[in-house]
Design an enzyme around this catalytic site. Structure first.
Site, PDB file in Angstrom:
ATOM      1  N   CYS A   2     -32.622 -22.880  24.503  1.00 32.36           N
ATOM      2  CA  CYS A   2     -33.895 -23.252  24.056  1.00 32.36           C
ATOM      3  C   CYS A   2     -35.003 -23.022  24.997  1.00 32.36           C
ATOM      4  O   CYS A   2     -34.649 -23.251  26.226  1.00 32.36           O
ATOM      5  CB  CYS A   2     -33.943 -24.370  23.180  1.00 32.36           C
ATOM      6  SG  CYS A   2     -32.569 -24.871  22.174  1.00 32.36           S
ATOM      7  N   ARG A  27     -35.785 -17.227  24.858  1.00 33.16           N
ATOM      8  CA  ARG A  27     -34.796 -18.270  24.990  1.00 33.16           C
ATOM      9  C   ARG A  27     -34.410 -18.729  23.704  1.00 33.16           C
ATOM     10  O   ARG A  27     -33.510 -19.467  23.616  1.00 33.16           O
ATOM     11  CB  ARG A  27     -35.367 -19.338  25.934  1.00 33.16           C
ATOM     12  CG  ARG A  27     -35.737 -19.111  27.276  1.00 33.16           C
ATOM     13  CD  ARG A  27     -36.264 -19.977  28.204  1.00 33.16           C
ATOM     14  NE  ARG A  27     -35.267 -21.251  28.159  1.00 33.16           N
ATOM     15  CZ  ARG A  27     -34.367 -21.115  29.192  1.00 33.16           C
ATOM     16  NH1 ARG A  27     -34.530 -20.453  30.142  1.00 33.16           N
ATOM     17  NH2 ARG A  27     -33.300 -22.237  29.430  1.00 33.16           N
ATOM     18  N   TRP A  74     -32.798 -22.087  19.975  1.00 28.85           N
ATOM     19  CA  TRP A  74     -31.548 -21.448  19.536  1.00 28.85           C
ATOM     20  C   TRP A  74     -30.556 -22.290  19.009  1.00 28.85           C
ATOM     21  O   TRP A  74     -30.181 -23.276  19.868  1.00 28.85           O
ATOM     22  CB  TRP A  74     -31.069 -20.621  20.734  1.00 28.85           C
ATOM     23  CG  TRP A  74     -29.974 -19.772  20.429  1.00 28.85           C
ATOM     24  CD1 TRP A  74     -30.103 -18.493  20.256  1.00 28.85           C
ATOM     25  CD2 TRP A  74     -28.655 -20.091  20.870  1.00 28.85           C
ATOM     26  NE1 TRP A  74     -28.561 -17.985  20.107  1.00 28.85           N
ATOM     27  CE2 TRP A  74     -27.694 -18.813  20.282  1.00 28.85           C
ATOM     28  CE3 TRP A  74     -28.109 -21.177  21.092  1.00 28.85           C
ATOM     29  CZ2 TRP A  74     -26.531 -18.750  20.514  1.00 28.85           C
ATOM     30  CZ3 TRP A  74     -26.409 -21.132  21.023  1.00 28.85           C
ATOM     31  CH2 TRP A  74     -25.700 -20.019  20.926  1.00 28.85           C
ATOM     32  N   GLU A 484     -19.885  -2.077  29.693  1.00 31.42           N
ATOM     33  CA  GLU A 484     -21.478  -2.580  29.465  1.00 31.42           C
ATOM     34  C   GLU A 484     -22.055  -1.531  28.626  1.00 31.42           C
ATOM     35  O   GLU A 484     -22.954  -2.319  27.825  1.00 31.42           O
ATOM     36  CB  GLU A 484     -21.850  -2.494  31.029  1.00 31.42           C
ATOM     37  CG  GLU A 484     -23.454  -2.748  31.054  1.00 31.42           C
ATOM     38  CD  GLU A 484     -23.913  -4.137  30.673  1.00 31.42           C
ATOM     39  OE1 GLU A 484     -25.170  -4.048  30.625  1.00 31.42           O
ATOM     40  OE2 GLU A 484     -23.024  -5.102  30.452  1.00 31.42           O
ATOM     41  N   LYS A 488     -24.297  -3.311  25.543  1.00 31.92           N
ATOM     42  CA  LYS A 488     -25.579  -2.886  25.209  1.00 31.92           C
ATOM     43  C   LYS A 488     -25.943  -2.432  23.821  1.00 31.92           C
ATOM     44  O   LYS A 488     -26.574  -2.911  23.078  1.00 31.92           O
ATOM     45  CB  LYS A 488     -26.075  -2.099  26.053  1.00 31.92           C
ATOM     46  CG  LYS A 488     -26.223  -2.255  27.569  1.00 31.92           C
ATOM     47  CD  LYS A 488     -27.796  -3.272  27.739  1.00 31.92           C
ATOM     48  CE  LYS A 488     -27.591  -4.770  28.249  1.00 31.92           C
ATOM     49  NZ  LYS A 488     -26.380  -5.376  28.395  1.00 31.92           N
ATOM     50  N   LYS A 606     -31.764 -15.413  25.746  1.00 26.41           N
ATOM     51  CA  LYS A 606     -31.510 -14.913  27.165  1.00 26.41           C
ATOM     52  C   LYS A 606     -30.612 -15.675  28.099  1.00 26.41           C
ATOM     53  O   LYS A 606     -29.794 -15.074  28.705  1.00 26.41           O
ATOM     54  CB  LYS A 606     -33.158 -14.752  27.668  1.00 26.41           C
ATOM     55  CG  LYS A 606     -33.110 -14.108  29.077  1.00 26.41           C
ATOM     56  CD  LYS A 606     -32.501 -12.575  28.889  1.00 26.41           C
ATOM     57  CE  LYS A 606     -32.415 -12.073  30.415  1.00 26.41           C
ATOM     58  NZ  LYS A 606     -31.841 -10.659  30.505  1.00 26.41           N
TER      59      LYS A 606
END
Length: 611
Positions: A2, A27, A74, A484, A488, A606
């Site tokens: 958060c 966040r 979050w 990866e 994505k 994030k």
């Protein structure tokens, strides 16, 4: 995960708090709220949903006051509803608290408090803490004493900010396991934030709190304490980047901006660190540990998510060039498996934020076992950067996009620099060292060439935007890129995607292949190129739609694949930097074509600062 922001000073707090939340929304964006001390009252406003919901609710009446806290959430405990949104307040409304982390003994605390008559309004673990502070508040005592007493009863991770009308004009902040810093502003203005993005509009002078710290912020200054030792001093650090670094700069999304920043971020990670004449690298952060490095017999890389994929590339680099055995561990599993960390082991933690909770926990376990630790992080002053024995900063600049892009390629470049440094002190010749240095120097320009292909990749994205599944395949250095690329696409477009070693396709995934299944092959011309061509044949024979990332005209693939994406050639160990960039663009444009919220993908945030 958060976002927390606080302000106390001479100006109205509300607009400053909203601006801070806007900088921190990456966040968490399940709900948002703020609390402002207005004379003898604490006025709160909070809403479920994204920050614009809160902004709309206060547009006609922003809470007034010069001291306040705010939060973007979050969700961990309880769904993203208005009742579960922060701030949480005491029963009389005189204490307000925001929290990042998880209080592990919240249920026990809650039952005890309910037994004493406290009434809970939410499903969160956080509300137990605000009532606990009220429980410990001695009449006439200061807010910080009540906060400290409550925290001594808490198990788990927290970064908190607390205000109260009983002790107005101050904010009490504390951290244990979740990042929190103080912003020291001009003319006595003070801020708090879960990272520097929250405060950089006001100041670039920050104080990072350590685990167990709490602090009192008042107009004109701050005091820092430790729960066990009392008053302590913490150094002031200067944030090197400015507000422009966390703006979109004309791009539609932060992810797009950061993809296009990669030539610059690669130059920054290598600036001043390459020694072309010596075929070597200069790493100031590890220079004083040469003796320790000479004793390294094994490296354990620990990381999460995209950083874990970068670690897989680092494993291959270190084993090929430096001849050092390497293991790559999920940080979330590392400390629960009784890892073997004998003398001569170096534990290398990779994290963009330097605050990833699982990676921090793995690092603490390594330090407890008495082995040397190293960090590869982007955020100067972050917890991992301060906790490791030595390390390498990426200098990639702030990464706001939830889906990591420039940090991934910068991490690989940093691991390549470390590999070069280690290998030249072992068996790598100066000639081979010069070849690697030359290849590293050419990378930024080569990435620019790939970015110039955006229109071609965008067209491809629109062709495949309605696919329900993707398969990404690569071998050797390209297997981590397959992982990866799939990650994505999943993160931002919500299309199911999997990455596999190309040869493993025959051991199960080949059953999924049909004419509705796009398959992305990473096929640069390297020592195992011929093997990948054979895997392409196997997919083609089953009707798969094939996109191949290659480094030349690839005559062997003509007529066998549906699309070729050509990237420049470099040495195999650095190819992941180049082959990952078109996959970033593909994921981005597929997501945009599908109408997804690229910078705020559902269920993600994030910095993962909770386990």
């Amino acid at each position: 995960m958060c976002g927390i922001v606080g302000y106390v000073g001479t100006r109205e707090a509300g607009p400053i708090l909203i601006e801070g939340l806007r900088r921190l929304e990456y966040r968490g964006y399940d709900s948002a709220g703020l609390a402002v001390v207005n004379g003898a009252h604490v006025v709160t406003a909070k809403e479920a949903g994204k920050l614009n919901q809160l902004e709309a609710s206060v547009a006609s009446g922003m809470p007034r006051g010069r001291c306040g806290i705010a939060h973007t959430r979050w969700a961990t405990h309880g769904p993203p509803t208005r009742d579960n949104a922060h701030p949480h307040v005491s029963g009389d409304g005189e204490i307000a608290l925001v929290h990042n982390g998880i209080i592990e003994n919240a249920d026990v605390l809650r039952r005890g408090l309910e037994g004493e008559g406290y009434v809970f309004q939410s499903e969160t673990d956080t509300e137990a803490l605000v009532h606990l502070i009220d429980h410990f508040w001695a009449e006439g005592g200061p807010l910080e004493d009540a906060v400290a007493a409550a925290l001594r009863k808490v198990d788990g991770a927290y970064g908190i900010a607390v205000v109260s009308s009983r002790d107005p004009g101050k904010i009490v902040v504390a951290r244990h396991g979740s990042p929190l810093l103080i912003g020291v502003g001009p003319e006595g203005e003070m801020m708090a934030g879960s990272d520097a993005a929250a405060v950089v509009a006001l100041t670039r002078e920050v104080v990072y709190l350590d685990d167990g710290d709490y602090a009192v912020l008042e107009p004109g200054g701050y005091r820092t304490f430790h729960l066990e030792t009392g008053e302590v001093e913490r150094a002031v650090h200067h944030v090197s980047w400015d507000l422009a670094a966390i703006e979109k700069g004309g791009h539609d999304h932060f992810m797009h901006k950061e993809i296009f920043e990669q030539p610059t971020s690669l130059r920054n990670v290598m600036r001043g660190r390459l020694l072309p004449d010596e075929g070597d690298s200069r790493l100031g952060g590890v220079a004083e540990h040469q003796f320790d490095l000479g004793r390294v017999r094994r490296v354990v890389i620990t990381a999460c998510g995209t950083s874990w994929h970068a670690g897989l590339v680092g494993e291959l680099l270190l084993e090929e060039y430096a001849g050092i055995p390497v293991e790559v561990e999920y940080a979330s599993e590392f400390r629960y498996k009784n890892p073997v960390l004998e003398d001569g082991t170096l534990v290398l933690a990779v994290s963009q934020s330097g605050e990833t909770a699982d990676t921090l926990a793995a690092l603490k376990e390594a330090k407890h076992r008495g082995v040397k630790t190293m960090g590869v992080v982007n955020v100067v002053g972050s917890t991992i950067a301060r906790a490791t024995d030595f390390g390498i900063y990426l200098h990639a600049g702030p990464e706001i996009g939830v889906a990591s892009t420039k940090a991934f390629t910068s991490q690989i470049a940093a691991l390549a620099l470390f590999t070069l440094h280690m290998a030249r002190r072992r068996t790598l010749s100066v000639v081979k060292g010069k070849e690697l240095v030359d290849a590293l120097e050419r990378l930024p320009g080569q990435v620019e060439q790939i970015l110039a292909m955006e229109d071609e990749i965008k067209q491809l994205a629109y062709e495949y935007k309605d696919a329900r599944n993707f398969l990404y395949l690569g071998r050797g250095y390209q297997f981590p890129v397959a992982l990866e690329g799939a990650l994505k696409l999943k993160e931002v477009s919500y299309i199911h995607a999997e990455g596999y070693p190309a040869a493993e396709m025959k051991h199960g995934p080949i059953a999924l292949i049909d004419d509705d299944m796009p398959v992305v092959f990473l096929a640069p011309r390297d020592p195992i190129y011929a093997k990948v061509v054979s895997n392409v044949e196997e997919v083609k024979a089953r009707g798969g739609r094939i996109i191949a990332v290659v480094t030349d005209e690839a005559p062997e693939l003509q007529g066998k694949v549906d699309h070729l994406i050509r990237v420049p050639h470099t040495v195999p160990g650095l190819m992941p930097i180049l082959t990952s960039v078109p996959l970033q663009l593909l994921a981005y444009h597929v997501a945009v074509a599908r109408g997804a919220d690229v910078d705020q993908p559902r269920n993600l945030a994030k910095s993962v600062t909770v386990e």
